[in-house]
Design an enzyme around this catalytic site. Structure first.
Site, PDB file in Angstrom:
ATOM      1  CB  SER A 299      -0.855  -0.033   1.322  1.00  0.00           C
ATOM      2  OG  SER A 299      -1.865  -1.135   1.183  1.00  0.00           O
TER       3      SER A 299
ATOM      4  CE  LYS B 110      -5.046  -1.099   2.059  1.00  0.00           C
ATOM      5  NZ  LYS B 110      -3.907  -2.067   1.863  1.00  0.00           N
TER       6      LYS B 110
ATOM      7  CE  LYS C 155       2.338   2.146   4.690  1.00  0.00           C
ATOM      8  NZ  LYS C 155       1.622   1.436   3.534  1.00  0.00           N
TER       9      LYS C 155
END
Length: 293
Positions: A95, A170, A238
């Site tokens: 990701s 995502k 993150k």
């Protein structure tokens, strides 16, 4: 069956690699540690470097923590790009930044290989059970070529657009997950402070419009105080910071996402960065001056 190079043997990567081996694919892996040595026993070939993993592989899969990690694995010393064959397909299941993904893809395409971004959702449970949701970006032909491999790891595989689209979806997914975990945490904290049994509250809400997979699974984690990852708060932060960066580039307001990032900052300051993201419940309890235990 495919010859696959697999890089990234963490919480998600190990069970994903295991499923590929059990599906009959030939795997080459690297950075083997005690926790992942069983993959060699299952038939994977241990290699010293990403370059060695890639040599002779038809498909190379990455699932590493962050954008700089992908950059290093691909283009660093003895990296994937040094041995990636023309006609091979690189599948990044990490990701990371959608913008960086497009830059990486351009460099890989220049080598005569194809690039697919295919980040996943579903956590360790989904990786172990082969029920991951996989959001795929890339050309139609490249996605079709790797779909049989993806099907060994996931249940809901959706081609969402061109390169970078998988990472964008995502990031959107992580916004929904993060905000929902915070919502469940706040609801539970209020109920507990009011003296309501959380197990009863959870069961009641699961029968109503608040029902969700997060309320079902992470709600139970909060009740049981089982915060081993799972998916770490530091990694989720993150992902949400990537969302905020992209939002700034697109002039999009994401005020609630920014709020969850602040709670995650507090979590990390409290030493919870390696805990499962459901531990936001405990963090909110500490902020509120109420012990969640």
């Amino acid at each position: 069956m495919a010859k696959i190079g697999f890089i990234g043997l963490g919480t998600m990567g190990c069970p994903m690699a295991e499923r590929l081996i059990k599906a009959g694919h030939e795997l080459r892996i690297t950075r083997v540690k005690d926790a992942s040595r069983y993959l060699v026993d299952l038939g994977a070939t241990a290699c010293e470097t990403p370059a060695e993993v890639t040599q002779g592989s038809e498909i190379v899969i990455l699932i590493v923590p962050d954008t700089p990690d992908v950059d290093s694995v691909l283009f660093g010393d003895r990296g994937v790009a040094s041995t990636l064959g023309s006609g091979a397909i690189l599948v990044d299941m990490s990701s990371i930044s959608p913008l960086a993904t497009k830059e990486f893809a351009s460099k890989i395409n220049a080598l005569g290989a194809q690039y697919v971004d295919a980040p996943v959702s579903g956590g360790e449970t989904g990786a172990r059970e082969g029920t991951l949701s996989i959001m795929v970006g890339g050309t139609r032909d490249a996605v079709a070529s790797v779909r049989p491999v993806l099907e060994a790891m996931g249940k809901n595989i959706t081609h969402v657009g061109d390169i970078g689209a998988g990472q964008t979806v995502k990031v959107a997914n992580q916004i929904v997950v993060g905000l929902t975990i915070q919502a469940v945490s706040e609801a539970f904290l209020l109920a507990k402070k009011a003296g309501v049994d959380l197990q009863v509250a959870r069961d009641a809400m699961l029968g109503g419009f608040a029902q969700s997979r997060i309320l079902e699974l992470h709600g139970q984690r909060m009740i049981d105080e089982t915060f081993d990852p799972g998916f770490k708060i530091a990694l989720h932060r993150k992902d949400l910071n990537i969302a905020l960066t992209n939002a700034g580039q697109l002039n999009v307001a994401l005020p609630n996402t920014a709020g969850v990032v602040q709670i995650m900052n507090a979590a990390i300051a409290q030493g919870e960065g390696q805990s499962d993201h459901s531990a936001l419940f405990r963090v909110l309890g500490a902020i509120s001056g109420s012990d969640s235990e």
